[in-house]
Design an enzyme around this catalytic site. Structure first.
Site, PDB file in Angstrom:
ATOM      1  N   GLY A  46       4.868  25.402  -5.310  1.00 18.17           N
ATOM      2  CA  GLY A  46       6.108  25.891  -4.700  1.00 18.17           C
ATOM      3  C   GLY A  46       6.976  26.552  -5.743  1.00 18.17           C
ATOM      4  O   GLY A  46       6.758  26.380  -6.952  1.00 18.17           O
ATOM      5  N   GLN A  51      14.967  29.007  -9.344  1.00 21.33           N
ATOM      6  CA  GLN A  51      14.235  28.691 -10.575  1.00 21.33           C
ATOM      7  C   GLN A  51      13.955  29.930 -11.425  1.00 21.33           C
ATOM      8  O   GLN A  51      13.667  29.812 -12.604  1.00 21.33           O
ATOM      9  CB  GLN A  51      12.913  27.998 -10.238  1.00 21.33           C
ATOM     10  CG  GLN A  51      13.107  26.611  -9.642  1.00 21.33           C
ATOM     11  CD  GLN A  51      11.780  26.015  -9.234  1.00 21.33           C
ATOM     12  OE1 GLN A  51      11.287  26.273  -8.132  1.00 21.33           O
ATOM     13  NE2 GLN A  51      11.171  25.223 -10.094  1.00 21.33           N
ATOM     14  N   CYS A  91       7.871  19.392 -11.213  1.00 20.70           N
ATOM     15  CA  CYS A  91       8.713  20.575 -11.026  1.00 20.70           C
ATOM     16  C   CYS A  91       8.468  21.520 -12.187  1.00 20.70           C
ATOM     17  O   CYS A  91       8.475  21.088 -13.350  1.00 20.70           O
ATOM     18  CB  CYS A  91      10.185  20.160 -10.984  1.00 20.70           C
ATOM     19  SG  CYS A  91      11.318  21.550 -10.745  1.00 20.70           S
ATOM     20  N   LEU A  92       8.276  22.786 -11.884  1.00 23.14           N
ATOM     21  CA  LEU A  92       8.022  23.764 -12.942  1.00 23.14           C
ATOM     22  C   LEU A  92       9.249  23.928 -13.842  1.00 23.14           C
ATOM     23  O   LEU A  92       9.125  24.399 -14.963  1.00 23.14           O
ATOM     24  CB  LEU A  92       7.626  25.113 -12.326  1.00 23.14           C
ATOM     25  CG  LEU A  92       6.366  25.059 -11.451  1.00 23.14           C
ATOM     26  CD1 LEU A  92       6.111  26.403 -10.777  1.00 23.14           C
ATOM     27  CD2 LEU A  92       5.146  24.631 -12.262  1.00 23.14           C
ATOM     28  N   HIS A 133      11.688  19.725  -1.442  1.00 24.60           N
ATOM     29  CA  HIS A 133      11.952  19.887  -2.881  1.00 24.60           C
ATOM     30  C   HIS A 133      12.510  21.296  -3.157  1.00 24.60           C
ATOM     31  O   HIS A 133      13.481  21.454  -3.897  1.00 24.60           O
ATOM     32  CB  HIS A 133      10.631  19.640  -3.630  1.00 24.60           C
ATOM     33  CG  HIS A 133      10.658  19.862  -5.100  1.00 24.60           C
ATOM     34  ND1 HIS A 133      10.471  18.849  -6.022  1.00 24.60           N
ATOM     35  CD2 HIS A 133      10.823  21.002  -5.842  1.00 24.60           C
ATOM     36  CE1 HIS A 133      10.526  19.354  -7.246  1.00 24.60           C
ATOM     37  NE2 HIS A 133      10.729  20.663  -7.159  1.00 24.60           N
ATOM     38  N   GLU A 134      11.889  22.312  -2.540  1.00 21.12           N
ATOM     39  CA  GLU A 134      12.323  23.703  -2.799  1.00 21.12           C
ATOM     40  C   GLU A 134      13.694  23.975  -2.169  1.00 21.12           C
ATOM     41  O   GLU A 134      14.519  24.689  -2.761  1.00 21.12           O
ATOM     42  CB  GLU A 134      11.280  24.697  -2.274  1.00 21.12           C
ATOM     43  CG  GLU A 134       9.878  24.551  -2.851  1.00 21.12           C
ATOM     44  CD  GLU A 134       9.820  24.467  -4.360  1.00 21.12           C
ATOM     45  OE1 GLU A 134      10.694  25.035  -5.027  1.00 21.12           O
ATOM     46  OE2 GLU A 134       8.906  23.795  -4.879  1.00 21.12           O
ATOM     47  N   HIS A 137      16.347  22.898  -4.414  1.00 22.85           N
ATOM     48  CA  HIS A 137      16.656  23.867  -5.486  1.00 22.85           C
ATOM     49  C   HIS A 137      17.717  24.859  -5.002  1.00 22.85           C
ATOM     50  O   HIS A 137      18.617  25.228  -5.755  1.00 22.85           O
ATOM     51  CB  HIS A 137      15.404  24.648  -5.892  1.00 22.85           C
ATOM     52  CG  HIS A 137      14.529  23.950  -6.897  1.00 22.85           C
ATOM     53  ND1 HIS A 137      14.975  23.525  -8.128  1.00 22.85           N
ATOM     54  CD2 HIS A 137      13.211  23.622  -6.859  1.00 22.85           C
ATOM     55  CE1 HIS A 137      13.982  22.970  -8.806  1.00 22.85           C
ATOM     56  NE2 HIS A 137      12.889  23.018  -8.050  1.00 22.85           N
TER      57      HIS A 137
HETATM   58  O1  K1U Z   1       9.596  23.490  -7.472  1.00 23.81           O
HETATM   59  C1  K1U Z   1       8.688  23.546  -8.284  1.00 23.81           C
HETATM   60  O2  K1U Z   1       8.939  23.596  -9.476  1.00 23.81           O
HETATM   61  C2  K1U Z   1       7.259  23.532  -7.852  1.00 23.81           C
HETATM   62  C3  K1U Z   1       6.661  22.133  -7.785  1.00 23.81           C
HETATM   63  C4  K1U Z   1       6.566  21.745  -6.321  1.00 23.81           C
HETATM   64  C5  K1U Z   1       6.289  20.315  -6.019  1.00 23.81           C
HETATM   65  C6  K1U Z   1       5.154  19.679  -6.444  1.00 23.81           C
HETATM   66  C7  K1U Z   1       4.917  18.353  -6.106  1.00 23.81           C
HETATM   67  C8  K1U Z   1       5.800  17.680  -5.324  1.00 23.81           C
HETATM   68  C9  K1U Z   1       6.951  18.316  -4.911  1.00 23.81           C
HETATM   69  C10 K1U Z   1       7.189  19.631  -5.249  1.00 23.81           C
HETATM   70  C11 K1U Z   1       5.290  22.180  -8.442  1.00 23.81           C
HETATM   71  O3  K1U Z   1       4.440  22.913  -8.048  1.00 23.81           O
HETATM   72  S1  K1U Z   1       4.998  21.131  -9.784  1.00 23.81           S
HETATM   73  C12 K1U Z   1       3.289  21.425 -10.172  1.00 23.81           C
HETATM   74  C13 K1U Z   1       2.347  20.723  -9.260  1.00 23.81           C
HETATM   75  O4  K1U Z   1       2.730  19.756  -8.638  1.00 23.81           O
HETATM   76  C14 K1U Z   1       0.961  21.183  -9.096  1.00 23.81           C
HETATM   77  C15 K1U Z   1       0.430  22.175  -9.867  1.00 23.81           C
HETATM   78  C16 K1U Z   1      -0.874  22.595  -9.668  1.00 23.81           C
HETATM   79  C17 K1U Z   1      -1.659  22.008  -8.714  1.00 23.81           C
HETATM   80  C18 K1U Z   1      -1.149  21.004  -7.942  1.00 23.81           C
HETATM   81  C19 K1U Z   1       0.154  20.585  -8.123  1.00 23.81           C
HETATM   82 ZN    ZN Z   2      11.104  22.180  -8.571  1.00 24.97          ZN
END
Ligand code: K1U
Ligand code: ZN
Length: 167
Positions: A46, A51, A91-92, A133-134, A137
């Protein structure tokens, strides 16, 4: 397309409240394409416009393993939220930190698509978690704010130290 820079917590710009999109035009579609490239490259499931330092109400989600189920939500609104689930989130904008967060299990969302058409969607599982979650943000909220003050302080300290080390 272009890779965009992702803001890292505790950058204060992550607390900006996003404005609604007035018109879905080519500029919005270009931003969505750049955000998609950035999200897949990270990699993430996401990304919110907040972000990448664009303070408009647009989020992208793709929880598929095949990276071919991109969903774009413009001006998303949660119409209904039921049940409860506790899931580990990342979260990235908070790299390397994973914590359990409690959220609604099932949601109903209304948004505009990239043609400016309204649609509604029901979600549960990871998709529901990711959409919530998004949307947080867009309200200027980062998932670590669901944690205790002590945990938040430790995370801020860890990330500031890490940023100093890479400079
Ligand atoms: O908002 C963001 O920074 C994105 C976030 C979204 C998220 C992930 C997990 C639970 C709630 C919200 C991410 O993508 S973090 C990275 C991640 O979880 C992931 C990366 C690659 C493959 C699978 C998962
Ligand atoms: Zn996030």
């Amino acid at each position: 397309m272009a890779l965009l820079k992702i803001l890292h917590y505790p950058d204060p710009r992550l607390h900006t409240v996003a404005q609604p999109v007035e018109r879905v035009d080519d500029e919005i579609r270009k931003l969505a394409a750049d955000m998609a490239e950035t999200m897949y490259a990270a990699p993430g499931v996401g990304l919110a416009a907040t972000q990448v330092d664009r303070h408009i109400q647009m989020i992208l989600v793709d929880v598929s393993e095949t990276h071919d189920r991109l969903q774009v939500f413009i001006n998303p609104q949660i119409l209904q939220a039921d049940g409860e689930s506790v899931h580990e989130e990342g979260c990235l904008s908070v790299p390397g930190i994973y914590e359990q967060v409690r959220r609604a299990k099932h949601i109903r969302v209304r948004a505009l698509d990239l043609q400016g058409q309204p649609f509604e969607l029901e979600a549960d599982g990871l998709l529901a978690i990711c959409i919530q979650h998004e949307i947080d943000h867009l309200k200027g909220k980062v998932f670590v704010e669901y944690l205790s003050r002590l945990k938040q302080e430790r995370i801020r300290h860890k990330l500031r130290k890490r940023e100093r080390e890479v400079m």
